[in-house]
Scaffold this motif. Structure first.
Motif: not given
Length: 358
Positions: A29-46
């Motif tokens: 997604p373009t949303t991912v490509k255009n967000h350059y400075f990422n501080h935290s990434v979290s994943v939820v797996l049910p």
């Protein structure tokens, strides 16, 4: 007694965009490509018992970044630096420790732009053309100067390059503490090469690593989004409560407010929560997205999985080269929900793209 005028403040504008797409038929997604400075990434797996190593290692291997203290901004237009790192691979660099509303700040985007955010006093002495902050009231207190480091004519023999060099070297007296990461163009090059370059130029360079946390919740009722009648806003509300380890037991109490899972819902034996915190390039987040997408498509027992990315509150830009506001809360984040049927939901915070109410 509180002044009655305090009740007349208008609430900040804070809304979200929600987009649905078939992630099997489209690229990252373009949303991912255009967000350059990422501080935290979290994943939820049910509904998962063992988290695969591919997910655990996607943001833990080869994701080191570096802190460079007292950086002179003029070294970012060093021709050797531009040719070796900016034009080959992707450099992501960001000032840390500075408040975007009251201090100068710089960043280099992976697309090759040097963005300089200056308070009025320093901008007036800077000597380069910029734009007044779109979020400021009159009189302006902040200006933004953008320089394309990849532009073909941005070379030492050209007048434009010389003007930029003089402005950064002689008029911008401040040094910056920054964090930097480099995504090389091939596996034969080491990402640490950028740290070696700064070290060779006399800088104090320190290795930084992301932190990782993990927890599991058992016998939990989770909302579903494939079924009709699902309220998207309530789904994301539940996801937020779960992410901060809020009480989702649903038990009633006469004196304490409790949260109840929205319908439709399903009972799940175990829900895993993974979080990485530090500094992540957009390429690293893309790789995490691709890994998560492949995993979801290979599993038929997952009702959904979520990927949430939070940016830095004081970065000069938020999405692409859009200026980052400081009048609300500095939020620039997005959440992607992937479902096993191929449908995804992307929810993006638009707070950082709104000016203040006047």
């Amino acid at each position: 007694m509180l002044s009655p005028e305090t009740w007349n403040f208008k609430p900040p504008r804070h809304h979200f965009s929600v987009v649905r797409r078939d992630y099997r038929k489209t690229d990252v997604p373009t949303t991912v490509k255009n967000h350059y400075f990422n501080h935290s990434v979290s994943v939820v797996l049910p509904n998962i018992l063992a988290v695969p190593d591919s997910l655990l290692n996607s943001l833990s291997e080869d994701t080191d970044y570096y802190r460079v203290n007292a950086l002179r901004a003029c070294d970012l237009v060093n021709r050797e630096f531009i040719e070796a790192f900016v034009k080959k691979g992707q450099v992501t660099l960001l000032t840390i420790g500075n408040k975007i509303d009251s201090e100068n700040s710089i960043c280099v985007t992976p697309t090759g732009y040097l963005v300089i955010s200056l308070i009025t006093e320093d901008y007036q002495a800077f000597g380069l053309e910029g734009k007044a902050s779109v979020f400021d009231h009159e009189p302006h207190i902040r200006y933004v100067v953008t320089i394309n480091l990849k532009e073909e004519c941005f070379i030492p023999t050209k007048k434009n390059y010389k003007r930029v060099r003089v402005a950064l070297e002689e008029r911008l007296k401040q040094n910056f503490d920054v964090i930097v990461a480099w995504d090389p163009p091939g596996t034969n090059l080491c990402p640490s090469s950028v740290a070696a370059w700064f070290s060779a130029h006399g800088y104090d360079v320190r290795l930084c690593r992301q932190t990782f946390s993990r927890r599991a919740e058992y016998s939990l009722t989770v909302p579903t989004i494939l079924e009709e009648g699902c309220d998207i806003d309530k789904f994301f509300e539940w996801l937020g409560v779960f992410s901060i380890a809020g009480d989702l037991s649903g038990e009633t109490d006469d004196y304490i407010n409790t949260y109840k899972c929205p319908s439709p819902s399903v009972n799940i034996g175990q829900v895993q929560y993974l979080q990485w915190t530090g500094f992540f390039t957009q390429k690293q987040v893309q790789e995490m997205y691709d890994t998560l997408k492949k995993y979801v498509l290979s599993q038929g027992t997952l009702p959904w999985v979520s990927l949430h990315v939070q940016g830095f509150a004081d970065s000069p830009v938020s999405w692409s080269l859009q200026e980052h506001t400081f009048f609300v809360d500095g939020d620039n984040s997005y959440t992607i929900i992937l479902q096993h049927n191929g449908e995804s939901i992307i929810r993006r915070s638009l707070c950082s793209n709104n000016g203040p109410r006047r």
